[in-house]
Write an enzyme that holds these catalytic residues in place. Structure first.
Site, PDB file in Angstrom:
ATOM      1  N   SER A  14       0.841  -1.197   0.000  1.00  0.00           N
ATOM      2  CA  SER A  14       0.000   0.000   0.000  1.00  0.00           C
ATOM      3  C   SER A  14       0.872   1.241   0.000  1.00  0.00           C
ATOM      4  CB  SER A  14      -0.900   0.014   1.242  1.00  0.00           C
ATOM      5  OG  SER A  14      -1.548   1.271   1.404  1.00  0.00           O
ATOM      6  N   TYR A  30      -2.445  -0.381  10.544  1.00  0.00           N
ATOM      7  CA  TYR A  30      -2.530  -0.762   9.129  1.00  0.00           C
ATOM      8  C   TYR A  30      -1.325  -0.240   8.361  1.00  0.00           C
ATOM      9  CZ  TYR A  30      -4.111  -0.823   4.274  1.00  0.00           C
ATOM     10  OH  TYR A  30      -4.194  -1.021   2.914  1.00  0.00           O
TER      11      TYR A  30
END
Length: 254
Positions: A138, A151
């Site tokens: 990501s 995250y």
């Protein structure tokens, strides 16, 4: 890497970005697409088979949080059937900073465990043929969304792991690169929890800014697969595919 006639394993190939990427992969004509996911989706599998009936599509239930031994057992079943596998895509991910242990287990440890398991079949030191790994990470691994630090940190760890895999390629024969989507319109980002509720509206705030569709992301993912650049850190954001130059601030000198 030309996708045509290749054997591909796709972990989480039925998710938001995953399903659209599976569609684009199937259009390119691999010999086999093996999808490993927690929940079977017969409708999606049937759709993928209809896109290109020449492609053999197989589904196995798989939870990336199982042990390396369990992962190896499943991979042995797949390798016994296919004999060779050209590409492993690690795509499992969750976005919920309430679930600290599970976020780390799925987003980071799951990628490490599945990769470790496939080395038993690919590592050239064991007589293996080598292979290619594409890890879905990501852009939050570059610069965190600070309201979801768990995250973001899990994705930064996955990028670091992938960078190391790429540098180990001369030893193992296994090359690797990371796929780093920006904010993409998936169920993952429509509603999620910030760490300690530091920003209850974090999902809404993100979606107020430009995003990309899962199809745009998937099409660029396939371009990255075709480029097959060991060590590449690909950014897939706003419908673009860009290679990121990683800034080195320290060197181990070994």
């Amino acid at each position: 890497m030309a996708i045509a006639n290749k054997n591909i394993i796709f972990v989480a190939g039925l998710g938001g970005i995953g399903l659209d990427t599976s569609r684009e992969i199937v259009k390119s004509g691999p010999k086999n697409l093996v999808i490993l996911d927690r929940v079977e989706n017969p409708t999606a599998i049937a759709e993928l088979k209809a896109i290109n009936p020449k492609v053999t599509i197989t589904f196995y239930p798989y939870d990336v949080t199982v042990s390396v031994a369990e992962s190896t057992k499943l991979l042995k079943t797949i390798f016994d059937k296919l004999k060779t596998v050209d590409l492993l895509i690690n795509g499992a991910g969750i976005l919920d900073d309430y679930q600290i242990e599970r976020t780390i287990a799925v987003n980071f440890a799951g990628t490490v465990n599945t990769t470790t398991a496939i080395m038993a079949f690919w590592d050239k030191r064991k007589g293996g043929p080598g292979g290619v790994i594409a890890n879905i990470c990501s852009v939050t691994g570059f610069n965190s969304i600070y309201q979801v630090p768990v995250y973001s940190a899990s994705k930064a760890a996955a990028i670091s792991f992938t960078n190391s895999l790429a540098k180990l390629a001369p030893i193992t024969g296994v090359t690797a690169y990371s796929i780093n989507p920006g904010i993409t319109k998936t169920p993952l980002v429509h509603k999620f929890n910030s760490w300690l509720d530091v920003e209850p509206r974090v999902a809404e705030l993100l979606l107020e800014h430009p995003t990309q569709t899962t199809l745009q992301c998937a099409q660029n993912f396939v371009k990255a697969i075709e480029a097959n650049k060991n060590g590449a850190i690909w950014k897939l954001d706003l419908g673009r595919l860009d290679a990121i130059e990683w800034t080195q601030h320290w060197d181990s000198h070994i």
